[in-house]
Motif scaffolding. Structure first.
Motif, mmCIF file in Angstrom:
data_model
loop_
_atom_site.group_PDB
_atom_site.id
_atom_site.type_symbol
_atom_site.label_atom_id
_atom_site.label_comp_id
_atom_site.label_asym_id
_atom_site.label_seq_id
_atom_site.Cartn_x
_atom_site.Cartn_y
_atom_site.Cartn_z
ATOM 1 N N ALA A 238 64.758 70.231 33.358
ATOM 2 C CA ALA A 238 66.192 70.515 33.475
ATOM 3 C C ALA A 238 66.831 70.740 32.106
ATOM 4 C CB ALA A 238 66.890 69.358 34.193
ATOM 5 N N GLU A 239 67.862 71.597 32.063
ATOM 6 C CA GLU A 239 68.574 71.860 30.816
ATOM 7 C C GLU A 239 69.217 70.589 30.264
ATOM 8 O OE1 GLU A 239 68.793 74.579 28.839
ATOM 9 O OE2 GLU A 239 67.254 75.422 30.136
ATOM 10 N N THR B 283 85.042 71.718 38.066
ATOM 11 C CA THR B 283 84.982 72.591 36.894
ATOM 12 C C THR B 283 85.557 73.956 37.261
ATOM 13 O OG1 THR B 283 82.956 71.486 36.165
ATOM 14 C CG2 THR B 283 83.494 73.588 35.133
ATOM 15 N N LEU B 284 86.542 74.405 36.493
ATOM 16 C CA LEU B 284 87.134 75.717 36.730
ATOM 17 C C LEU B 284 86.322 76.792 36.032
ATOM 18 C CD1 LEU B 284 90.947 74.983 36.217
ATOM 19 C CD2 LEU B 284 89.599 74.827 38.314
ATOM 20 N N THR B 285 86.326 77.996 36.606
ATOM 21 C CA THR B 285 85.728 79.137 35.920
ATOM 22 C C THR B 285 86.600 79.509 34.722
ATOM 23 O OG1 THR B 285 86.960 80.801 37.181
ATOM 24 C CG2 THR B 285 84.875 80.006 38.143
ATOM 25 N N LYS C 91 81.918 77.211 27.511
ATOM 26 C CA LYS C 91 81.141 77.263 28.747
ATOM 27 C C LYS C 91 79.681 77.615 28.435
ATOM 28 C CE LYS C 91 84.677 76.869 31.706
ATOM 29 N NZ LYS C 91 84.817 75.840 32.730
ATOM 30 N N ASP C 92 78.760 76.869 29.049
ATOM 31 C CA ASP C 92 77.329 77.080 28.799
ATOM 32 C C ASP C 92 76.714 78.129 29.720
ATOM 33 O OD1 ASP C 92 77.253 75.178 26.773
ATOM 34 O OD2 ASP C 92 76.945 73.544 28.194
ATOM 35 N N ASP C 93 77.258 78.252 30.926
ATOM 36 C CA ASP C 93 76.689 79.165 31.907
ATOM 37 C C ASP C 93 76.783 80.616 31.413
ATOM 38 O OD1 ASP C 93 77.542 80.992 34.527
ATOM 39 O OD2 ASP C 93 75.877 79.620 34.893
ATOM 40 N N PRO C 94 75.678 81.386 31.464
ATOM 41 C CA PRO C 94 75.685 82.773 30.953
ATOM 42 C C PRO C 94 76.745 83.651 31.614
ATOM 43 C CG PRO C 94 73.436 82.046 31.347
ATOM 44 C CD PRO C 94 74.322 80.978 31.898
ATOM 45 N N GLU C 95 76.934 83.481 32.937
ATOM 46 C CA GLU C 95 77.937 84.284 33.631
ATOM 47 C C GLU C 95 79.337 83.945 33.137
ATOM 48 O OE1 GLU C 95 77.810 86.878 35.827
ATOM 49 O OE2 GLU C 95 75.706 86.871 35.220
ATOM 50 N N GLN C 96 79.577 82.660 32.889
ATOM 51 C CA GLN C 96 80.880 82.253 32.382
ATOM 52 C C GLN C 96 81.094 82.707 30.939
ATOM 53 O OE1 GLN C 96 83.543 80.749 34.219
ATOM 54 N NE2 GLN C 96 82.119 81.732 35.630
#
Length: 726
Positions: free
Chosen positions: A300-301, A510-512, A542-547
């Motif tokens: 896991a990350e 968590t908000l986008t 934000k860590d998420d690539p899409e975000q």
């Protein structure tokens, strides 16, 4: 010979009037009228979707006081032409009248409005019901709200209708609690019921879930934990733990996560929450919690972050084993782990091994942030020795290999300065141009623009400049939320917009990026400037690539930068800046750094208000200007006192704004010492030599703010930057 048609003349008249867009309804049949209204609705819907940036006089009135805009709105509302402008004007007029308890006039503005203003139908029905209520026609009010609920059962506007109907029949509140627990009005009902009967755990859970950010929700969570723990499911514990985490109550969150579903994120937060416990945290317990994550979810990350924390908590030799685990399993985290490993090897006298690790970093991870940090460290060491060539050699690759690094703007600027020192003028110009084009929002872009000869002011003349400022005339289109919410926000119907958006978000721990930005816009209109500005700033985390991609797209827009650098208190700032002969953008920039435009904020040492005036300083200045009755939390008084003192610090240093701003933070005595000790002839070197880390950062931030206000709102500079960015 053909006979003339009897109906030809009326049809021609109708056709001509339709082309003019001004049809008299007296002459129309119901069928034709219905066709025309449908056509106009389609036009308005198209205008809302496609012409959002078209000029709108009504939208420019969103923040104008109600009485001051009344005449203009009435003129637009009286137009014979069906249009989006007329619809907006009628809606705003009705809303203003309802706030003044003028039910009858409001109803006249709302008459048939839903036919021509389709996106706002639910709220038009809400306001019509209120108009009837104010006119003492309560049966019609209730019938209108019931019509809304039946016609739009899933609309969040129906939640407010249920709330209003509940005042006449409490059974409607039961429906609201069942269907719309996320709506703030329904949450008010829930709180009232809990006040009457506290022993209702299901209602407590609804608030814990749907009002997680509300300051009143922590006691709700505490009651659930202390009184109803045995009844809670793992999913309930997740809601409670997320709520504690959101409000930074990390230790309570850690305890709650232990009873929530077993996920990597929850395991990490169990460990981190205990580590952040300010007193009494057990180091061995924290290490054991991180290790539980490491063994339970090895891929896991969150485990990479846990290994990093374990390295920080361990002696050097053990820490290296954790760092090696990161290097082996998590390639994206490997560069930082290598850099940290090299530092630990230095401590263990493993100089040769540390050098090999750093060489591996340079060769295998040339594009990483860790490599940029190391290169910059070596460049600084070379510069300290006076070796401009070696400094340039170390730093120059950062500008190409690590252009997204936070170090890149500074490295690029100093690459230009060192090239100047080496006599490589073309290289220096290219470096400055690169910083301006690639990092236009940075303090070093301003310093580079100065080197390029742009008319942006320098430390020795910036106070006298009066840059042109072009502020937006209407609010931006929020990137998140329903069309109805967006329209309410742009109209300035803030309470309705805030309530609706809160309900639309519902339960989201968590908000986008777009949701967070929209929420920040709402905070600014409430005067919560500190929260709003900081919320926009932290969107980049934000860590998420899409975000991350969503943030990159958002930061290309004007509204992102205008929200990050807003203009509250514009009128008093310009008035007092003019009296003190100060650049108003410089005053705004200092104020943004000092208080984030919060009038009542107070520092730990007592500095108060917008310009963070110390009480003793305020008293001294007030005596100087014969100001007898004043308050440091009053915006006008604070700006009056603060600008006088800023003018005073300028006068102490021959209008050198670098020294004046440094003095505003550190005091004239400290700055006078630095002037004697360091080289002021090169202001960039002087900034680097400032011994107070806080003051050095303060100077760079204030002038970075100034540059951003200039590039965002000054047409000359924004056009120059556009040419560089093509």
């Amino acid at each position: 010979m053909l006979k003339p048609l009897k109906n030809k003349r009326p049809l021609l008249i109708l056709s001509s009037l339709a082309l003019l867009g001004s049809i008299s309804t007296v002459a129309l049949t119901p069928k034709v009228l219905e066709w025309f209204e449908t056509r106009q609705q389609a036009k308005i819907e198209t205008a809302l979707e496609e012409d959002i940036n078209q000029p709108s006089l009504v939208l420019t009135l969103a923040e104008v006081p109600e009485k001051q805009r009344r005449e203009q709105l009435e003129a637009i509302a009286a137009s014979k032409n069906l249009s989006l402008e007329r619809s907006r004007a009628r809606y705003l007029l009705a809303s203003d009248l309802l706030k003044e308890y003028e039910g009858g006039p409001a109803l006249r503005q709302l008459e048939r409005l839903e036919k021509e203003y389709p996106p706002m139908k639910p709220y038009i029905l809400l306001k019509r019901g209120r108009g009837y209520e104010l006119s003492n026609e309560t049966d019609l009010a209730q019938a209108t709200w019931k019509e809304l609920i039946e016609t739009y059962p899933d609309s969040l506007a129906s939640a407010k209708a249920l709330y209003k109907l509940g005042n006449y029949d409490p059974s409607y509140w039961d429906q609201g609690i069942e269907r719309f627990p996320q709506h703030p009005n329904i949450q008010a009902v829930i709180r009232q019921r809990l006040k009457e009967n506290p022993k209702q755990p299901q209602l407590l859970l609804l608030l814990a879930k749907y009002a997680a950010n509300d300051p009143q929700s922590n006691p709700i969570r505490d009651r659930l934990v202390n009184q109803y723990a045995a009844q809670l499911t793992p999913e309930d514990w997740q809601i409670i733990a997320d709520g504690y985490w959101i409000v930074n109550d990390y230790y309570k969150a850690a305890i709650a996560y232990q009873k929530a579903p077993k996920t990597p994120q929850n395991y990490y937060r169990i460990a981190r929450g205990q580590q952040l416990q300010p007193r009494g945290n057990n180091r061995e317990t924290v290490i054991a919690a991180y290790r539980q994550l490491m063994f339970g979810f090895p891929e896991a990350e969150e485990t990479a972050l846990a290994l990093k924390r374990l390295a920080q908590l361990s002696p050097p030799q053990t820490a290296i084993t954790y760092l090696d685990e990161i290097i082996k399993k998590f390639p994206e985290q490997a560069p930082d782990a290598l850099l940290e490993k090299a530092k630990l090897l230095d401590k263990l006298n493993g100089g040769a091994e540390a050098a090999a690790v750093r060489q591996n970093l340079l060769s295998e991870y040339a594009n990483s942030d860790a490599t940029a940090k190391y290169r910059w460290q070596m460049a600084q060491q070379a510069a300290e020795k006076g070796d401009a060539l070696e400094a340039w050699t170390w730093a120059q690759p950062i500008t190409t290999n690590n252009s997204d690094s936070s170090i890149a703007p500074k490295a690029g600027f100093w690459v230009g300065k060192w090239a100047q020192k080496l006599g490589r003028i073309q290289d220096s110009q290219s470096a400055f141009q690169h910083v301006v084009a690639r990092h236009p929002q940075s303090y070093y872009a301003w310093r580079s623009a100065v080197q390029l000869g742009w008319n942006v002011g320098n430390f020795n003349n910036i106070r006298q400049m009066l840059p042109q400022v072009n502020k937006p005339t209407s609010r931006p289109l929020p990137p998140a939320g329903s069309p109805m919410f967006k329209e309410l926000y742009r109209l300035g119907e803030d309470q309705d917009a805030i309530t609706l958006f809160q309900a639309e978000i519902g339960y989201k721990p968590t908000l986008t990026v777009n949701e967070g930005f929209t929420d920040a816009l709402l905070k600014l209109v409430q005067g919560k400037n500190l929260q709003g500005i900081n919320q926009v700033w932290f969107l980049q985390k934000k860590d998420d690539p899409e975000q991350q991609k969503e943030w990159q797209e958002l930061r290309k827009t004007d509204k992102y930068w205008q929200t990050l650098f807003p203009f509250p208190f514009y009128d008093p700032i310009t008035e007092w800046s003019d009296r003190r002969k100060l650049n108003p953008l410089l005053v705004t920039s200092l104020m943004r750094q000092e208080s984030r435009f919060e009038p009542e904020i107070k520092s730990p040492v007592g500095a108060t208000g917008l310009m963070q005036v110390m009480p003793a300083t305020g008293e001294w200045v007030a005596n100087k200007i014969s100001l007898e009755d004043y308050s440091l939390t009053d915006p006008d008084d604070n700006i009056n006192l603060g600008t006088w003192y800023l003018n005073y610090t300028h006068s102490k240093y021959s209008n050198n704004s670098l020294l004046a701003i440094a003095s505003y933070n550190a005091g004239p005595g400290n700055v006078s010492k630095w002037v004697r000790r360091y080289q002021v002839s090169d202001p960039d070197l002087f900034v680097e030599k400032i011994p107070f880390r806080e003051t050095k950062g303060y100077v760079e931030t204030v002038f970075g703010n100034y540059w951003n206000y200039l590039r965002i709102y000054n047409p000359e500079i924004s056009q120059l930057l556009e040419r560089y960015n093509k």
